[in-house]
Design a protein around this motif. Structure first.
Motif, short mmCIF file in Angstrom:
data_model
loop_
_atom_site.label_atom_id
_atom_site.label_comp_id
_atom_site.label_asym_id
_atom_site.label_seq_id
_atom_site.Cartn_x
_atom_site.Cartn_y
_atom_site.Cartn_z
N SER A 63 -31.77 6.68 40.28
CA SER A 63 -31.93 6.86 41.72
C SER A 63 -31.81 8.33 42.11
N ILE A 64 -30.83 9.00 41.55
CA ILE A 64 -30.63 10.43 41.86
C ILE A 64 -31.84 11.24 41.42
N PHE A 65 -32.32 11.01 40.21
CA PHE A 65 -33.48 11.75 39.72
C PHE A 65 -34.72 11.47 40.59
N ALA A 66 -34.88 10.23 41.02
CA ALA A 66 -36.02 9.88 41.88
C ALA A 66 -35.93 10.63 43.20
N LEU A 67 -34.77 10.62 43.81
CA LEU A 67 -34.63 11.28 45.11
C LEU A 67 -34.77 12.79 44.99
N GLU A 68 -34.24 13.36 43.94
CA GLU A 68 -34.42 14.80 43.73
C GLU A 68 -35.90 15.15 43.55
N ASP A 69 -36.64 14.28 42.88
CA ASP A 69 -38.07 14.51 42.70
C ASP A 69 -38.81 14.38 44.03
N MET A 80 -31.20 19.85 44.32
CA MET A 80 -30.25 19.00 43.60
C MET A 80 -29.35 18.29 44.62
N LEU A 81 -29.01 17.06 44.35
CA LEU A 81 -28.08 16.33 45.21
C LEU A 81 -26.66 16.72 44.81
N SER A 82 -26.31 17.94 45.11
CA SER A 82 -25.05 18.53 44.65
C SER A 82 -23.83 17.75 45.12
N ARG A 83 -23.81 17.37 46.38
CA ARG A 83 -22.64 16.64 46.90
C ARG A 83 -22.48 15.29 46.20
N ARG A 85 -23.63 14.47 43.21
CA ARG A 85 -23.25 14.74 41.83
C ARG A 85 -21.76 15.10 41.74
N GLN A 86 -21.28 15.92 42.67
CA GLN A 86 -19.87 16.30 42.66
C GLN A 86 -18.97 15.10 42.93
N LYS A 87 -19.37 14.26 43.88
CA LYS A 87 -18.56 13.07 44.19
C LYS A 87 -18.49 12.14 42.99
N ILE A 88 -19.59 11.99 42.29
CA ILE A 88 -19.58 11.17 41.08
C ILE A 88 -18.62 11.77 40.06
N GLY A 89 -18.65 13.08 39.92
CA GLY A 89 -17.76 13.76 38.99
C GLY A 89 -16.29 13.58 39.36
N ARG A 90 -16.00 13.61 40.64
CA ARG A 90 -14.61 13.49 41.11
C ARG A 90 -14.12 12.04 41.15
N GLN A 91 -14.96 11.15 41.69
CA GLN A 91 -14.49 9.80 41.99
C GLN A 91 -15.20 8.69 41.22
N GLY A 92 -16.24 9.03 40.51
CA GLY A 92 -16.96 8.03 39.73
C GLY A 92 -18.15 7.44 40.47
N VAL A 93 -19.01 6.82 39.70
CA VAL A 93 -20.25 6.25 40.20
C VAL A 93 -20.00 5.14 41.22
N GLN A 94 -19.12 4.23 40.89
CA GLN A 94 -18.88 3.07 41.74
C GLN A 94 -18.38 3.47 43.12
N LYS A 95 -17.43 4.37 43.20
CA LYS A 95 -16.87 4.82 44.47
C LYS A 95 -17.93 5.57 45.28
N CYS A 96 -18.70 6.41 44.63
CA CYS A 96 -19.75 7.16 45.31
C CYS A 96 -20.77 6.21 45.93
N VAL A 97 -21.24 5.26 45.18
CA VAL A 97 -22.22 4.30 45.68
C VAL A 97 -21.64 3.49 46.83
N SER A 98 -20.42 3.01 46.66
CA SER A 98 -19.77 2.22 47.72
C SER A 98 -19.67 3.00 49.01
N ASP A 99 -19.20 4.23 48.93
CA ASP A 99 -19.02 5.05 50.13
C ASP A 99 -20.35 5.32 50.83
N LEU A 100 -21.39 5.58 50.07
CA LEU A 100 -22.70 5.84 50.68
C LEU A 100 -23.27 4.59 51.34
N ILE A 101 -23.05 3.45 50.74
CA ILE A 101 -23.55 2.20 51.33
C ILE A 101 -22.79 1.86 52.60
#
Length: 153
Positions: A63-69, A80-83, A85-101
């Motif tokens: 999804s990230i690669f698609a949106l960056e493209d 780049m979706l820097s924010r 990417r950083q959130k995933i690095g800090r809090q993980g994929v699951q938390k990042c996806v949940s928060d955005l949804i």
């Protein structure tokens, strides 16, 4: 579909070279062959993630690669979706996806919607991995997708 386009579609289906897929997509755009451009981009998004296919992590990076493209196509430069990417690095994929949804519909969601790529949205990704998310997140994802007429599986 011409024989040449059919052959290119077959090549795209088996291609694992990101550089070639990008070039095919660009050439198809120039030549006015949107189906080939889309196929090349979708294949590209499916080979870029380094995670195991079928995992939440793979789907999120796809999804990230698609949106960056999409952003690169729209703005003519690499974005780049820097924010994210950083959130995933800090809090993980699951938390990042949940928060955005659980927040308001993102600009990325709208861009994917405009390009008929909602199956790559975090909302659709979450619904494909229901065991990884709370019911409140899954309900929010279903509602957002339904509001734009996306058929939720």
């Amino acid at each position: 579909m011409t024989d040449q386009v059919s052959k290119m579609m077959e090549f795209v289906a088996s291609c694992g070279d990101a550089k070639k897929l990008r070039q095919i997509a660009e050439n198809a755009d120039i030549r006015g062959v949107p189906d080939l451009a889309r196929a090349a981009r979708l294949k590209l998004y499916s080979i870029l993630p380094g995670e195991d296919p079928g995992t939440l992590e793979f789907a999120v990076w796809q999804s990230i690669f698609a949106l960056e493209d999409v952003l690169k196509q729209e703005r003519g430069k690499t974005i780049m979706l820097s924010r994210t990417r950083q959130k995933i690095g800090r809090q993980g994929v699951q938390k990042c996806v949940s928060d955005l949804i659980l927040g308001s519909a993102s600009e990325g969601f709208k861009m994917l919607h405009d390009r008929a790529l909602l199956d790559l949205s975090f909302e659709a990704v979450a619904l494909k991995h229901p065991d990884r998310f709370d019911d409140i997140v899954l309900d929010a994802a279903r509602i957002r997708l339904a509001e734009v007429g996306y058929s939720v599986p």
